[in-house]
Motif scaffolding. Structure first.
Motif, PDB file in Angstrom:
ATOM      1  N   TRP A  74       0.836  -1.201   0.000  1.00 49.17           N
ATOM      2  CA  TRP A  74       0.000   0.000   0.000  1.00 49.17           C
ATOM      3  C   TRP A  74       0.873   1.254   0.000  1.00 49.17           C
ATOM      4  O   TRP A  74       0.599   2.226  -0.674  1.00 49.17           O
ATOM      5  N   ALA A 122      -3.102   5.488  -4.489  1.00 48.04           N
ATOM      6  CA  ALA A 122      -3.395   6.482  -3.448  1.00 48.04           C
ATOM      7  C   ALA A 122      -2.166   7.311  -3.056  1.00 48.04           C
ATOM      8  O   ALA A 122      -2.254   8.536  -2.982  1.00 48.04           O
ATOM      9  N   PRO A 123      -1.002   6.689  -2.806  1.00 42.36           N
ATOM     10  CA  PRO A 123       0.164   7.516  -2.489  1.00 42.36           C
ATOM     11  C   PRO A 123       0.551   8.462  -3.625  1.00 42.36           C
ATOM     12  O   PRO A 123       1.070   9.552  -3.368  1.00 42.36           O
ATOM     13  N   GLY A 149      -1.611   9.951  -5.448  1.00 43.63           N
ATOM     14  CA  GLY A 149      -2.540  11.061  -5.272  1.00 43.63           C
ATOM     15  C   GLY A 149      -1.986  12.093  -4.313  1.00 43.63           C
ATOM     16  O   GLY A 149      -2.176  13.296  -4.492  1.00 43.63           O
ATOM     17  N   LEU A 150      -1.230  11.606  -3.324  1.00 42.35           N
ATOM     18  CA  LEU A 150      -0.597  12.531  -2.372  1.00 42.35           C
ATOM     19  C   LEU A 150       0.424  13.422  -3.052  1.00 42.35           C
ATOM     20  O   LEU A 150       0.574  14.580  -2.707  1.00 42.35           O
ATOM     21  N   LYS A 193      -5.825  20.578   3.426  1.00 42.35           N
ATOM     22  CA  LYS A 193      -6.195  19.546   2.449  1.00 42.35           C
ATOM     23  C   LYS A 193      -5.124  18.461   2.378  1.00 42.35           C
ATOM     24  O   LYS A 193      -5.438  17.280   2.247  1.00 42.35           O
ATOM     25  N   ALA A 199      -3.240  17.538   4.772  1.00 41.00           N
ATOM     26  CA  ALA A 199      -3.414  16.724   5.973  1.00 41.00           C
ATOM     27  C   ALA A 199      -4.576  15.757   5.794  1.00 41.00           C
ATOM     28  O   ALA A 199      -4.474  14.577   6.146  1.00 41.00           O
ATOM     29  N   ALA A 200      -5.678  16.254   5.232  1.00 35.14           N
ATOM     30  CA  ALA A 200      -6.839  15.395   5.022  1.00 35.14           C
ATOM     31  C   ALA A 200      -6.498  14.244   4.088  1.00 35.14           C
ATOM     32  O   ALA A 200      -6.862  13.085   4.326  1.00 35.14           O
ATOM     33  N   ALA A 201      -5.760  14.565   3.013  1.00 39.01           N
ATOM     34  CA  ALA A 201      -5.376  13.527   2.054  1.00 39.01           C
ATOM     35  C   ALA A 201      -4.472  12.495   2.725  1.00 39.01           C
ATOM     36  O   ALA A 201      -4.640  11.289   2.531  1.00 39.01           O
ATOM     37  N   VAL A 253      -4.378  11.661   5.834  1.00 35.21           N
ATOM     38  CA  VAL A 253      -5.184  10.833   6.737  1.00 35.21           C
ATOM     39  C   VAL A 253      -5.935   9.770   5.947  1.00 35.21           C
ATOM     40  O   VAL A 253      -5.975   8.594   6.325  1.00 35.21           O
ATOM     41  N   MET A 254      -6.495  10.181   4.796  1.00 35.28           N
ATOM     42  CA  MET A 254      -7.277   9.219   4.009  1.00 35.28           C
ATOM     43  C   MET A 254      -6.401   8.096   3.468  1.00 35.28           C
ATOM     44  O   MET A 254      -6.820   6.944   3.409  1.00 35.28           O
ATOM     45  N   VAL A 255      -5.172   8.434   3.062  1.00 37.83           N
ATOM     46  CA  VAL A 255      -4.287   7.399   2.512  1.00 37.83           C
ATOM     47  C   VAL A 255      -3.845   6.440   3.615  1.00 37.83           C
ATOM     48  O   VAL A 255      -3.700   5.238   3.385  1.00 37.83           O
ATOM     49  N   PRO A 290      -6.725   3.036   5.349  1.00 33.86           N
ATOM     50  CA  PRO A 290      -6.909   1.605   5.080  1.00 33.86           C
ATOM     51  C   PRO A 290      -5.898   0.719   5.793  1.00 33.86           C
ATOM     52  O   PRO A 290      -6.253  -0.357   6.282  1.00 33.86           O
TER      53      PRO A 290
END
Lengths: 156, 115
Positions: free
Chosen positions: A86, A104-105, A107-108, A122, A124-126, A128-130, A133
């Motif tokens: 991941w 996903a990474p 996307g960061l 934003k 930080a939010a991204a 956290v989302m990555v 899982p």
């Protein structure tokens, strides 16, 4: 990694998810073999012999006799491999450049490039989302994880 | 039996180190619950309880596709690698056959040479 990129280009797979899946399977099987061999070495040899005398074949011994014993370690391996895969960033960055596929990474990395001076909330939010899982998988398998890490610490 | 002082000092040490580990994670999580104009530096408690930053980041970073890709890759790698490792580990850990040492060393070479 660079030769790998050209190898995948030769077989017309560049830009697909196969370029991430296949190398990482190879990598993980190295770790997994090392790991599972150590686990199987701790299983009592007499158990296998007893099962063999009872007429069980190799696959039957694995399924019915040894699998219940190595299950915690196998689940621990699953958590580790999932986590490593991941979080893989560099391989995805190189292999998926210029294609529609993304992870996903990756996307960061969008936030690191275009909007570096932009909005830290934003980013930080991204982040956290990555990370979520992996945390979820860890929490679900946590009990097995700890048990698997401790397995073999003491010889009974 | 351990003395009371012993126990409390153990808890204090464990608490300290878990706080050290969790602190950066919490500060990132709290940072996500701020407005852009807040100019946060370091740790600060959430000011806005809304998921706006999350939804914005989700669309801007293209996470719908990214998450799916990551799940596809991580899920298939985990499943296939676990199944194969179970079998190779079984063979190399419980059976003796010709060249087993060589096979094992070849496979472990992959741990040393990363792609």
């Amino acid at each position: 990694m660079i030769p790998l990129y050209y190898d995948f280009q030769d077989v017309h797979l560049s830009g697909t998810y196969w370029t991430l899946i296949l190398p990482q399977i190879g990598q993980s099987v190295s770790l997994g073999t090392f790991w599972m061999r150590a686990v199987f070495l701790t299983t009592p040899r007499s158990l296998v012999e007893a099962a063999r005398i009872d007429g069980a074949g190799s696959l039957r011994i694995l399924r019915s006799v040894l699998f219940p014993q190595v299950r915690p370690a196998l689940l621990t391996l699953c958590v580790l491999v999932f986590m490593y895969t991941w979080n893989e960033f560099l391989l995805a960055l190189v292999m998926l450049q210029g294609s529609n596929n993304t992870t996903a990474p990756l996307g960061l990395s969008y936030f690191a490039g275009v909007t570096r001076s932009g909005d830290p909330t934003k980013v930080a939010a991204a982040a956290v989302m990555v990370a979520l899982p992996v945390v979820a998988v860890y929490l679900v398998l946590q009990r097995h994880f700890i048990r698997g890490v401790l397995a073999g610490a003491l010889k009974g | 039996m351990t003395s009371r002082l012993d126990r409390y000092s153990t808890y204090a040490a464990l608490g300290l180190f878990s706080a050290l580990a969790i602190y950066p994670l919490i500060s990132i999580l709290f940072l996500a619950f701020h407005k852009k104009t807040d100019n946060v530096t370091g740790f600060s408690l959430p000011t806005t309880i809304s998921l706006h930053t999350f939804t914005a980041a989700w669309t801007e970073g293209g996470f719908a596709k990214g998450m799916w890709g990551s799940f596809l890759v991580a899920g298939s790698v985990t499943a296939v690698a676990a199944a194969l490792s179970l079998l190779t580990g079984y063979a190399l850990g419980t059976m003796r056959f010709r060249g087993s040492g060589l096979w094992f060393n070849l496979l472990v070479l992959g741990l040393i040479f990363r792609p």
